[in-house]
Write an enzyme that holds these catalytic residues in place. Structure first.
Site, PDB file in Angstrom:
ATOM      1  CB  ALA A  95     -14.228  -2.135 -14.107  1.00  8.39           C
TER       2      ALA A  95
ATOM      3  N   GLY B 299      -9.954  -3.320 -17.106  1.00  9.60           N
ATOM      4  CA  GLY B 299     -10.530  -2.303 -17.981  1.00  9.60           C
ATOM      5  C   GLY B 299      -9.517  -1.247 -18.395  1.00  9.60           C
TER       6      GLY B 299
ATOM      7  CD  GLU C 153     -10.341  -8.150 -16.409  1.00  5.93           C
ATOM      8  OE1 GLU C 153      -9.286  -8.800 -16.599  1.00  5.93           O
ATOM      9  OE2 GLU C 153     -10.603  -7.096 -17.027  1.00  5.93           O
TER      10      GLU C 153
ATOM     11  CD  GLU D 161     -11.199  -5.349 -20.731  1.00  7.82           C
ATOM     12  OE1 GLU D 161     -11.497  -4.770 -19.663  1.00  7.82           O
ATOM     13  OE2 GLU D 161     -11.808  -6.339 -21.158  1.00  7.82           O
TER      14      GLU D 161
HETATM   15  N1  CAA Z   1     -11.290  -0.777  -8.277  1.00  8.22           N
HETATM   16  C1  CAA Z   1     -11.485  -0.073  -7.149  1.00  8.22           C
HETATM   17  N2  CAA Z   1     -10.484   0.371  -6.374  1.00  8.22           N
HETATM   18  C2  CAA Z   1      -9.232   0.089  -6.763  1.00  8.22           C
HETATM   19  C3  CAA Z   1      -8.945  -0.632  -7.930  1.00  8.22           C
HETATM   20  C4  CAA Z   1     -10.057  -1.060  -8.730  1.00  8.22           C
HETATM   21  N3  CAA Z   1      -9.893  -1.728  -9.887  1.00  8.22           N
HETATM   22  N4  CAA Z   1      -7.606  -0.778  -8.046  1.00  8.22           N
HETATM   23  C5  CAA Z   1      -7.076  -0.144  -6.991  1.00  8.22           C
HETATM   24  N5  CAA Z   1      -8.035   0.378  -6.213  1.00  8.22           N
HETATM   25  C6  CAA Z   1      -7.891   1.147  -4.975  1.00  8.22           C
HETATM   26  C7  CAA Z   1      -7.495   0.232  -3.826  1.00  8.22           C
HETATM   27  O1  CAA Z   1      -8.647  -0.388  -3.270  1.00  8.22           O
HETATM   28  C8  CAA Z   1      -6.864   1.214  -2.878  1.00  8.22           C
HETATM   29  O2  CAA Z   1      -7.870   1.929  -2.222  1.00  8.22           O
HETATM   30  P1  CAA Z   1      -7.698   2.295  -0.635  1.00  8.22           P
HETATM   31  O3  CAA Z   1      -6.488   3.185  -0.580  1.00  8.22           O
HETATM   32  O4  CAA Z   1      -8.975   2.993  -0.307  1.00  8.22           O
HETATM   33  O5  CAA Z   1      -7.476   1.007   0.065  1.00  8.22           O
HETATM   34  C9  CAA Z   1      -6.159   2.197  -3.822  1.00  8.22           C
HETATM   35  O6  CAA Z   1      -6.794   2.027  -5.090  1.00  8.22           O
HETATM   36  C10 CAA Z   1      -4.687   1.880  -3.992  1.00  8.22           C
HETATM   37  O7  CAA Z   1      -4.564   0.510  -4.354  1.00  8.22           O
HETATM   38  P2  CAA Z   1      -3.583  -0.519  -3.603  1.00  8.22           P
HETATM   39  O8  CAA Z   1      -3.429  -0.131  -2.170  1.00  8.22           O
HETATM   40  O9  CAA Z   1      -4.072  -1.887  -3.879  1.00  8.22           O
HETATM   41  O10 CAA Z   1      -2.217  -0.215  -4.366  1.00  8.22           O
HETATM   42  P3  CAA Z   1      -1.029  -1.215  -4.635  1.00  8.22           P
HETATM   43  O11 CAA Z   1       0.060  -0.391  -5.237  1.00  8.22           O
HETATM   44  O12 CAA Z   1      -0.717  -2.033  -3.451  1.00  8.22           O
HETATM   45  O13 CAA Z   1      -1.580  -2.239  -5.763  1.00  8.22           O
HETATM   46  C11 CAA Z   1      -2.703  -2.822  -7.826  1.00  8.22           C
HETATM   47  C12 CAA Z   1      -1.896  -1.751  -7.044  1.00  8.22           C
HETATM   48  C13 CAA Z   1      -1.818  -4.036  -8.116  1.00  8.22           C
HETATM   49  C14 CAA Z   1      -3.100  -2.166  -9.120  1.00  8.22           C
HETATM   50  C15 CAA Z   1      -3.929  -3.254  -7.001  1.00  8.22           C
HETATM   51  O14 CAA Z   1      -4.622  -2.096  -6.561  1.00  8.22           O
HETATM   52  C16 CAA Z   1      -4.898  -4.097  -7.768  1.00  8.22           C
HETATM   53  O15 CAA Z   1      -4.656  -5.289  -7.932  1.00  8.22           O
HETATM   54  N6  CAA Z   1      -6.012  -3.518  -8.222  1.00  8.22           N
HETATM   55  C17 CAA Z   1      -7.074  -4.245  -8.894  1.00  8.22           C
HETATM   56  C18 CAA Z   1      -6.713  -4.595 -10.321  1.00  8.22           C
HETATM   57  C19 CAA Z   1      -7.840  -5.373 -10.954  1.00  8.22           C
HETATM   58  O16 CAA Z   1      -8.185  -6.450 -10.526  1.00  8.22           O
HETATM   59  N7  CAA Z   1      -8.393  -4.842 -12.049  1.00  8.22           N
HETATM   60  C20 CAA Z   1      -9.483  -5.462 -12.771  1.00  8.22           C
HETATM   61  C21 CAA Z   1     -10.813  -4.911 -12.328  1.00  8.22           C
HETATM   62  S1  CAA Z   1     -12.207  -5.745 -13.050  1.00  8.22           S
HETATM   63  C22 CAA Z   1     -12.336  -5.109 -14.620  1.00  8.22           C
HETATM   64  O17 CAA Z   1     -11.577  -4.256 -15.013  1.00  8.22           O
HETATM   65  C23 CAA Z   1     -13.439  -5.685 -15.466  1.00  8.22           C
HETATM   66  C24 CAA Z   1     -13.380  -5.271 -16.893  1.00  8.22           C
HETATM   67  O18 CAA Z   1     -13.020  -6.043 -17.745  1.00  8.22           O
HETATM   68  C25 CAA Z   1     -13.826  -3.938 -17.328  1.00  8.22           C
END
Ligand code: CAA
Length: 262
Positions: free
Chosen positions: A70, A114, A137, A117
């Protein structure tokens, strides 16, 4: 609904019924799932499900990410009242459960939160060898909110689900396949071809038996054994009233290819 286009759609295949391909398309955000994307995905899923020219649906992302979860930027703006009253995550995430045709998830790269999921809501999950699954999460001070704590233990068992949900760690495609989260692993450069080939196989089958098969397997997942067996028996018997049963068996006995009704 947002004016931005967050998904791409196309029809594939040579037969009477096609495979609908839905590509999640927020590449810069690693396909983070925002409201607009989930609205468009839900609308496309229900539209393809209702379209008699479509026999199967494939959902895929990019090479780098199926979906990284998400949209955290959006989640960060919520408090309890807004999350609760807007039905955060649930409102437009459940459409896929209403789809009766098979949905194939073709996963490359990150399938996190998500994204994992959403993959678990698909009927078949084909994973590229680059796929990485996880429910991170907990590292954000929340828990999975689109079924992760429920579908993951059903798919891979309690011990492994606890390991993933409590640590937030990622698991690669091989571990995911061993654990039973994915149907099979394919080379990343063959992922879409394999998904569309499977879609084409399904499209050539009898529509009623395909829908019945999906319904029965989902019963196994969501009910008791007795209830599931009853559902299976009813639908098994009902299929003997379809032209596809006659055609399928006649074709086998005549050693020819079946030509199922649409
Ligand atoms: N939401 C919003 N933006 C996101 C995102 C997310 N879930 N995941 C990645 N992005 C964005 C980053 O902020 C970044 O944006 P900018 O270029 O503007 O800075 C861009 O995507 C690229 O990401 P990274 O620079 O972080 O890329 P990376 O290769 O270094 O890392 C990653 C990749 C490990 C996937 C890392 O982006 C990450 O950890 N993302 C979050 C994963 C996460 O926590 N997901 C769970 C979300 S909560 C949820 O999903 C609730 C639910 O149950 C529905």
């Amino acid at each position: 609904m947002s004016d931005e286009t967050f998904i791409l759609t196309a029809l594939h295949g040579d037969g009477d019924r096609k495979t609908a391909l839905i590509t999640l398309n927020r590449p810069k955000q690693l396909n983070a799932l925002n409201d607009g994307l989930m609205d468009q995905l839900g609308e496309a899923l229900l539209r393809f499900d209702a379209d008699p020219a479509v026999g199967c649906i494939v959902i895929t992302g990019s090479e780098k990410a199926f979906a990284a979860g998400a949209d955290i930027g959006v989640l960060a703006q919520h408090d309890f009242i807004s999350a609760y009253t807007s039905d955060l995550i649930t409102r437009n995430w459940e459409h896929i459960r209403r789809v009766r045709k098979p949905v194939i998830g073709a996963v490359a790269g990150f399938a996190l939160g998500g994204g994992c999921e959403l993959a678990m809501m698909c009927d078949v999950v084909l994973a590229a060898d680059t796929a990485k699954f996880g429910q991170p999460e907990i590292k954000l001070g929340i828990i999975p909110g689109a079924g992760g704590t429920q579908r993951l233990p059903r798919a891979i068992g309690k011990a492994k689900a606890m390991d993933l949900v409590l640590s937030g760690r990622m698991m690669g495609a091989e571990e995911a396949e061993r654990a039973g989260l994915v149907s099979r692993i394919v080379p990343a450069d063959k992922l879409l071809d394999e998904a569309l080939a499977l879609g084409e196989l399904v499209c050539a089958l009898g529509n009623a038996s395909v829908i019945a098969a999906k319904e029965c397997v989902n019963r196994a997942y969501e009910s008791t054994l007795s209830e599931g067996l009853m559902t299976e028996r009813r639908l098994f018997h009902a299929l003997f009233g379809t032209p596809d049963q006659k055609e399928g068996m006649d074709a086998f006995l005549a050693k020819r290819k079946p030509n199922f009704a649409r």
